[in-house]
Design a protein around this motif. Structure first.
Motif, short mmCIF file in Angstrom:
data_model
loop_
_atom_site.label_atom_id
_atom_site.label_comp_id
_atom_site.label_asym_id
_atom_site.label_seq_id
_atom_site.Cartn_x
_atom_site.Cartn_y
_atom_site.Cartn_z
N THR A 1 93.04 31.20 85.06
CA THR A 1 93.56 32.57 84.93
C THR A 1 94.96 32.58 84.33
O THR A 1 95.32 33.51 83.61
CB THR A 1 93.58 33.32 86.29
OG1 THR A 1 94.56 32.75 87.16
CG2 THR A 1 92.21 33.29 86.96
N VAL A 2 95.74 31.55 84.62
CA VAL A 2 97.07 31.45 84.01
C VAL A 2 96.94 31.29 82.50
O VAL A 2 97.64 31.96 81.72
CB VAL A 2 97.87 30.27 84.60
CG1 VAL A 2 99.21 30.12 83.90
CG2 VAL A 2 98.10 30.48 86.10
N VAL B 1 102.02 44.04 82.97
CA VAL B 1 102.12 42.92 83.92
C VAL B 1 100.76 42.26 84.07
O VAL B 1 99.77 42.90 84.42
CB VAL B 1 102.63 43.42 85.29
CG1 VAL B 1 102.57 42.29 86.32
CG2 VAL B 1 104.06 43.93 85.15
N PHE B 2 100.72 40.96 83.79
CA PHE B 2 99.50 40.17 83.99
C PHE B 2 99.65 39.36 85.27
O PHE B 2 100.63 38.64 85.45
CB PHE B 2 99.27 39.23 82.80
CG PHE B 2 98.88 39.94 81.54
CD1 PHE B 2 97.59 40.38 81.33
CD2 PHE B 2 99.84 40.19 80.56
CE1 PHE B 2 97.24 41.05 80.16
CE2 PHE B 2 99.50 40.85 79.39
CZ PHE B 2 98.20 41.28 79.19
N PHE B 3 98.67 39.51 86.14
CA PHE B 3 98.67 38.81 87.43
C PHE B 3 97.77 37.58 87.34
O PHE B 3 96.56 37.71 87.17
CB PHE B 3 98.19 39.72 88.55
CG PHE B 3 99.05 40.93 88.77
CD1 PHE B 3 100.29 40.81 89.38
CD2 PHE B 3 98.62 42.18 88.38
CE1 PHE B 3 101.09 41.93 89.60
CE2 PHE B 3 99.40 43.31 88.59
CZ PHE B 3 100.64 43.17 89.20
N ALA B 4 98.35 36.40 87.47
CA ALA B 4 97.59 35.15 87.39
C ALA B 4 97.63 34.42 88.73
O ALA B 4 98.36 34.81 89.64
CB ALA B 4 98.16 34.25 86.29
N GLY B 5 96.84 33.36 88.82
CA GLY B 5 96.82 32.58 90.06
C GLY B 5 96.04 33.31 91.14
O GLY B 5 95.27 34.23 90.88
N GLY B 6 96.22 32.88 92.37
CA GLY B 6 95.50 33.49 93.48
C GLY B 6 95.45 32.56 94.67
O GLY B 6 96.36 31.76 94.88
#
Length: 217
Positions: free
Chosen positions: A61-62, A109-114
């Motif tokens: 996702t990153v 804003v892009f949200f990556a990771g988790g």
């Protein structure tokens, strides 16, 4: 982001990027969660450690978010990637206040990771709750919520409007159980499910087009 065996379909990526840039230009505050199915999905074998597999998906996702940030910036928009996995030489470490501030400044804003064992559905709802989103737009590979899987059941019909509780009770698998529970608990005003085969559908939804399905408390 990937089609026909490609990890990255540049034509589709740029179409999506132009759409996101247009949304940001309209004045809407925009946060985006991207999965990693084009890079990594599930586990390579039953013996593989589930946490390791999930970490690999999170790193995917990153990569996807960095790809999309680059694309939207080439479209003239401002964007930033926040990752729940700290990697300061690559992107910003996620925290709620910084992400809200970036959105208020007009940045995409892009949200990556988790986190391990969290699906992208759950991550989407979590970020929407943390950002106090007015609506969650869920672009899928199907054009809404159906009474059954339309790929398998020719009698399946599109549901235009349904509550979170009813969708869960009916076993509709548009989102996982944890995501539905969080939607209800956090009273997120609405979720709109529609198809992403045509990225411009996002603009249509924002402009009031009734395509897809509306889920609500």
């Amino acid at each position: 982001l990937g089609e026909g065996g490609k990890l990255f379909d540049q034509d589709m990526i740029m179409r999506v990027a132009h759409v996101l840039a247009d949304i940001a230009a309209s004045g809407a505050e925009l946060g985006v969660v991207i999965g990693a199915g084009n890079i990594w999905r599930g586990r390579q074998s039953k013996e593989m450690d589930a946490v390791t597999a999930d970490h690999m998906g999170m790193l995917g996702t990153v990569i996807n978010c960095l790809c999309m940030r680059d694309a939207v910036e080439r479209c003239g928009a401002k964007a930033v990637v926040f990752s729940a996995i700290d990697m300061p030489r690559v992107c910003k470490a996620y925290n709620v206040q910084s992400a809200r501030q970036a959105m208020s400044e007009g940045k995409i804003v892009f949200f990556a990771g988790g986190n391990p064992f969290f699906t992208t559905d759950t991550a989407v709802v979590l970020r929407a709750a943390e950002m106090k989103a007015d609506a969650l737009l869920l672009a899928k590979n199907i054009d809404g919520v159906y009474t059954a899987d339309p790929h398998k059941d020719p009698t399946a019909t599109l549901i235009k409007d349904i509550s979170y509780a009813d969708a869960l009770a009916m076993g509709l698998r548009v989102m996982d159980t944890a995501a539905f529970a969080m939607l209800s608990e956090q009273a997120i005003p609405a979720v709109r499910v529609f198809g992403l085969s045509e990225p411009e559908n996002v603009l249509k939804v924002i402009d009031g087009d009734p395509c897809g399905t509306v889920l609500h408390p």
